[in-house]
Design a protein around this motif. Structure first.
Motif: not given
Length: 284
Positions: A115-118, A137-150, A191-198
């Motif tokens: 939540l905090a970084p997203a 906002a989409v990038a923030a959601i991607v980060v949040l969902l990546a952590v949830v799945l992780r 792109l770097a944020i999405i790459g980190t989420a991946w």
């Protein structure tokens, strides 16, 4: 009449009985207390991001972009949450941990490193001059969902001892905020944020911070706190130190998967060579 001493004794006995009857799942250990400190730091990071960055921007404050002091405070709190997360694991291995320790750890990590970084990314998209709010906002959601799945996969998948599958969420969160603090153009930042989420949901293996690695990580987190403090108080060279620290964090995030992939490829090659040699030895 009721004897006060007798009554006090009965109350003491009742309290002892309640303590004895308390389920083990409701007793917090020292490691659980550290885990709750992790969650508190994550929540306070969201608070400082809101009150120090977002609200002044919405009120039309003359200061544009990220508010330096509040941004530094929010990131320092995330770093402090990472220290709590590192220490609660070490304490849990040395001392006992409660039955709900693993659940507390996952929930706290979701707050501090999901939540905090997203939310930090979301606010960046609202206050930065060249950012696009909806895309951020989409990038923030991607980060949040990546952590949830992780975190969900961490609870379900059994890995070999000493390894994580996917970038650990504390490391991923610090990489995300480092990307934002570098203040690169919007597209490379996105792109770097999405790459980190991946990387957080990938199958790349990362070593667990134990022994020398844990000490090195703790030292790096403390050094990062110092860089942020120097930048926040406009110390000489503070901005350069911050840029160097953020760049080093991103470089580490990019190179670790390369070494892990190279090690995996070499392992596969060695296994294939051993299989060929075994089959050749079985031939007449």
């Amino acid at each position: 009449m009721i004897d006060p001493d007798t009554q006090a004794g009965n109350w003491a006995d009742d309290e002892d009985d309640d303590a004895e009857e308390m389920p083990l799942s409701l007793r917090l250990s020292i490691a659980d207390t550290l885990t709750l400190g992790n969650a508190t730091c994550g929540f306070m990071a969201v608070y400082f991001t809101t009150t120090g960055i977002l609200i002044p921007h919405l009120q039309g404050s003359q200061e544009t972009g990220m508010a330096r002091h509040s941004a530094a405070t929010a990131v320092i709190l995330m770093l402090l949450a990472a220290i709590f997360d590192l220490c609660d694991g070490l304490v849990a291995r040395k001392l006992r941990s409660s039955p709900m320790g693993a659940e507390l750890d996952n929930l706290s990590d979701l707050i501090s490193f999901g939540l905090a970084p997203a939310y930090f990314v979301l606010v960046y998209g609202m206050v930065a001059d060249d950012a696009h709010q909806r895309v951020s906002a989409v990038a923030a959601i991607v980060v949040l969902l990546a952590v949830v799945l992780r975190l969900a996969r961490f609870s379900c998948v059994t890995m070999k001892d000493g390894m994580f599958q996917g970038m650990p969420s504390p490391f991923g969160a610090l990489t995300v905020v480092s990307i934002v603090l570098l203040e690169l153009p919007f597209i490379p930042t996105l792109l770097a944020i999405i790459g980190t989420a991946w990387l957080m949901v990938s199958r790349v293996e990362y070593p667990k911070p134990r022994g020398v690695l844990a000490v090195a990580m703790l030292g790096w987190i403390v050094a990062a706190m110092g860089m942020l403090a120097a930048w926040a108080f406009d110390a000489p060279g503070g901005a350069v130190l911050l840029q160097m620290g953020c760049a080093l964090q991103i470089v580490m995030a990019a190179t670790i998967p390369l070494f892990a992939t190279a090690r995996r490829v070499n392992t596969i090659r060695d296994n294939r060579r051993e299989n060929r040699e075994a089959r050749a030895a079985q031939l007449p």
